[in-house]
Design a protein around this motif. Structure first.
Motif: not given
Length: 183
Positions: A66, A121, A124-125, A127-129, A131-132, A135
Motif C-alpha cells: 500500500y 480496501d 488498507v483498513q 493498516l489504519r487500525e 497504525d492507530e 501511533h
C-alpha cells in the motif's frame, strides 16, 4: 545537548580514520540510540500486527504494497526487494494476504510473467487500525526520549540514508528545526 553528540552528528559522513577514532565513543552512542529506537518501535508495530493475526513479514508486505507512490505499481519481485527476501518468498506472503482478502494480484498487460500486487480496501483498513494503535504507543514511547537521544538517533538515520552533512536537512536537524513537511 552535549558537545560530543553534536560533534559526532555534525560529522557523520565522510570522516577520516583519525577523526573516526576520536569520535568513536559518541558515534557508538548514536548507533546504540538509533538501534534502541528502531527496536522499540519495531516491537510495538509487530505486537499490534500480531493482535490482528499478521506475522511481522505479512504486515510489512501489506505495508509495502500500500505504501508505494501514487501511480506506481509494485511487482512481486519488487516486494521481495523491499522486504529483503527472495521473490518466491514474497510470492508466498502475497498468496497468504490474498487468501485473507488484503491484496489482489494482477498480471501485467505487457508481460504476463510480471505480477503486480495491490492492497484491497480491507487491507488498507487493517493498516489504519494497526497504525492507530501503533501511533498511540509510539507517542507514549517518544515522551521517554531525551532531546539528546533524539538527536543521536537522527544522526545515525541521516547517515544510513546518506544525507549530506552540509545539506539543508542536516542543518535543520542540527538546529532542531526539522519538521516532517520539510523533508
Amino acid at each position: 545537548m552535549d558537545d560530543g553528540a553534536l560533534r559526532a552528528y555534525a560529522t557523520w559522513s565522510d570522516i577520516g580514520a583519525s577523526q573516526r577514532a576520536t569520535e568513536f565513543r559518541s558515534y557508538t552512542f548514536n548507533i546504540a540510540e538509533a538501534r534502541y529506537v528502531m527496536r522499540r518501535v519495531t516491537r510495538i508495530i509487530n505486537e499490534e500486527a500480531k493482535k490482528r493475526g499478521f506475522d511481522p513479514l505479512q504486515h510489512q508486505a501489506l505495508l509495502q504494497t500500500y505504501g508505494i507512490r501514487d501511480g506506481e505499481q509494485l511487482t512481486i519481485s519488487g516486494l521481495g526487494e523491499r522486504l529483503d527476501v527472495p521473490a518466491a518468498f514474497a510470492s508466498r506472503l502475497v498468496r497468504k494476504l490474498e487468501s485473507e482478502g488484503y491484496v489482489t494480484r494482477m498480471h501485467s498487460e505487457r508481460d504476463k510473467r510480471v505480477t503486480f500486487v495491490q492492497a484491497t480496501d480491507a487491507g488498507v483498513q487493517v493498516l489504519r487500525e494497526i497504525d492507530e494503535q501503533v501511533h498511540r504507543h509510539v507517542a507514549y514511547f517518544q515522551h521517554s526520549l531525551s532531546e539528546h537521544q533524539r538527536i543521536a538517533a537522527l544522526s545515525i538515520f541521516a547517515f544510513y540514508v546518506g544525507i549530506d552533512a552540509e545539506s539543508p536537512i542536516a542543518e535543520a536537524l542540527r538546529e532542531g528545526r526539522i519538521q516532517p513537511e520539510n523533508v
